[in-house]
Design a protein around this motif. Sequence first.
Motif, PDB file in Angstrom:
ATOM      1  N   ILE A 211     -19.132 -66.808   5.084  1.00  0.00           N
ATOM      2  CA  ILE A 211     -19.487 -68.222   5.276  1.00  0.00           C
ATOM      3  C   ILE A 211     -19.592 -68.547   6.765  1.00  0.00           C
ATOM      4  O   ILE A 211     -20.561 -69.149   7.221  1.00  0.00           O
ATOM      5  N   GLY A 212     -18.574 -68.138   7.520  1.00  0.00           N
ATOM      6  CA  GLY A 212     -18.567 -68.420   8.954  1.00  0.00           C
ATOM      7  C   GLY A 212     -19.627 -67.659   9.713  1.00  0.00           C
ATOM      8  O   GLY A 212     -20.355 -68.223  10.538  1.00  0.00           O
ATOM      9  N   VAL A 213     -19.734 -66.350   9.425  1.00  0.00           N
ATOM     10  CA  VAL A 213     -20.702 -65.512  10.139  1.00  0.00           C
ATOM     11  C   VAL A 213     -22.128 -65.966   9.833  1.00  0.00           C
ATOM     12  O   VAL A 213     -22.950 -66.127  10.741  1.00  0.00           O
ATOM     13  N   ALA A 214     -22.430 -66.190   8.555  1.00  0.00           N
ATOM     14  CA  ALA A 214     -23.773 -66.631   8.170  1.00  0.00           C
ATOM     15  C   ALA A 214     -24.079 -68.005   8.749  1.00  0.00           C
ATOM     16  O   ALA A 214     -25.229 -68.284   9.129  1.00  0.00           O
ATOM     17  N   GLY A 215     -23.055 -68.860   8.837  1.00  0.00           N
ATOM     18  CA  GLY A 215     -23.267 -70.181   9.412  1.00  0.00           C
ATOM     19  C   GLY A 215     -23.657 -70.103  10.879  1.00  0.00           C
ATOM     20  O   GLY A 215     -24.613 -70.768  11.315  1.00  0.00           O
ATOM     21  N   VAL A 216     -22.953 -69.278  11.639  1.00  0.00           N
ATOM     22  CA  VAL A 216     -23.269 -69.098  13.061  1.00  0.00           C
ATOM     23  C   VAL A 216     -24.663 -68.506  13.231  1.00  0.00           C
ATOM     24  O   VAL A 216     -25.458 -68.968  14.068  1.00  0.00           O
ATOM     25  N   LEU A 217     -24.979 -67.490  12.447  1.00  0.00           N
ATOM     26  CA  LEU A 217     -26.290 -66.848  12.549  1.00  0.00           C
ATOM     27  C   LEU A 217     -27.412 -67.808  12.160  1.00  0.00           C
ATOM     28  O   LEU A 217     -28.480 -67.802  12.778  1.00  0.00           O
ATOM     29  N   THR A 218     -27.168 -68.636  11.157  1.00  0.00           N
ATOM     30  CA  THR A 218     -28.183 -69.610  10.741  1.00  0.00           C
ATOM     31  C   THR A 218     -28.463 -70.611  11.850  1.00  0.00           C
ATOM     32  O   THR A 218     -29.614 -70.986  12.088  1.00  0.00           O
ATOM     33  N   VAL A 219     -27.415 -71.041  12.540  1.00  0.00           N
ATOM     34  CA  VAL A 219     -27.598 -71.951  13.678  1.00  0.00           C
ATOM     35  C   VAL A 219     -28.435 -71.289  14.764  1.00  0.00           C
ATOM     36  O   VAL A 219     -29.353 -71.898  15.327  1.00  0.00           O
ATOM     37  N   ILE A 220     -28.139 -70.018  15.040  1.00  0.00           N
ATOM     38  CA  ILE A 220     -28.903 -69.277  16.069  1.00  0.00           C
ATOM     39  C   ILE A 220     -30.355 -69.147  15.670  1.00  0.00           C
ATOM     40  O   ILE A 220     -31.282 -69.395  16.466  1.00  0.00           O
ATOM     41  N   PHE A 221     -30.596 -68.765  14.403  1.00  0.00           N
ATOM     42  CA  PHE A 221     -31.977 -68.625  13.911  1.00  0.00           C
ATOM     43  C   PHE A 221     -32.705 -69.972  13.946  1.00  0.00           C
ATOM     44  O   PHE A 221     -33.895 -70.031  14.261  1.00  0.00           O
ATOM     45  N   ALA A 222     -31.985 -71.044  13.617  1.00  0.00           N
ATOM     46  CA  ALA A 222     -32.593 -72.376  13.619  1.00  0.00           C
ATOM     47  C   ALA A 222     -32.975 -72.784  15.044  1.00  0.00           C
ATOM     48  O   ALA A 222     -34.016 -73.420  15.247  1.00  0.00           O
ATOM     49  N   MET A 223     -32.155 -72.412  16.017  1.00  0.00           N
ATOM     50  CA  MET A 223     -32.475 -72.726  17.412  1.00  0.00           C
ATOM     51  C   MET A 223     -33.727 -71.998  17.849  1.00  0.00           C
ATOM     52  O   MET A 223     -34.548 -72.525  18.613  1.00  0.00           O
ATOM     53  N   ILE A 224     -33.888 -70.774  17.364  1.00  0.00           N
ATOM     54  CA  ILE A 224     -35.085 -69.998  17.698  1.00  0.00           C
ATOM     55  C   ILE A 224     -36.314 -70.626  17.061  1.00  0.00           C
ATOM     56  O   ILE A 224     -37.373 -70.772  17.706  1.00  0.00           O
TER      57      ILE A 224
END
Length: 226
Positions: A211-224
Amino acid sequence: MNEFIGSPFFGVVLSIVMYAIGVWINKKTKSPIANPLMIAIVLVIVFLLVFDIPLEEYNKGGDIIGFFLVPATASLALAIYRQLWLLKKNFLPVIVGCAAGSLASMGSVYGLCQLFGVGEQMTSSLLPKSVTSPIAMDVAAMLGGIPSIAVAAVVVTGIIGAIAAPGMIKLFRVKNPVAAGVAIGTSSHALGTTKALEIGEVEGAMSGLAIGVAGVLTVIFAMIIG
């Protein structure tokens, strides 16, 4: 009676009662389709419609329950701590698995939205459907979406994940508990994790971590993307 409906206690009590009914039905039927949260949502909606109670009145208490969503998600850290040795041992597979799951989720949503001609705002609202609600709301707002729709998508995704997870694990013969936990947590966040905890402690710990790891990665992908 009107004073009670107009107080925050109304939304809290109604939610607890309806969820208790959902748990009772789930225990009686012993079916994954009878998800307590899904049943509670339906019962609350029916109750408000039948008695013509405005949503604003319910939200006075419903928002209080929503406040505890973040600490409830954070409490999953206990399960992660108990399996910390397993995380260290599988650090790279967990990161890669969460990244693949996040990209698959966002990519499939974007592709389907384009295929069916869904508008940009709605697409932005649905992209973070597989992460926990607090993160999904921020990501949707960052991309120009509607946070409330993002929350609805998160709930639907979580319920589907909680219902389908055990069957999918059996169907694809996933024997590794780490792989099963990461897959559930990445695709269906906290609601899926509740089912993962029922499957096994390792599955639950890895799902909570995802949950935490995917959440952080999703934020990064969304910023891109943004």
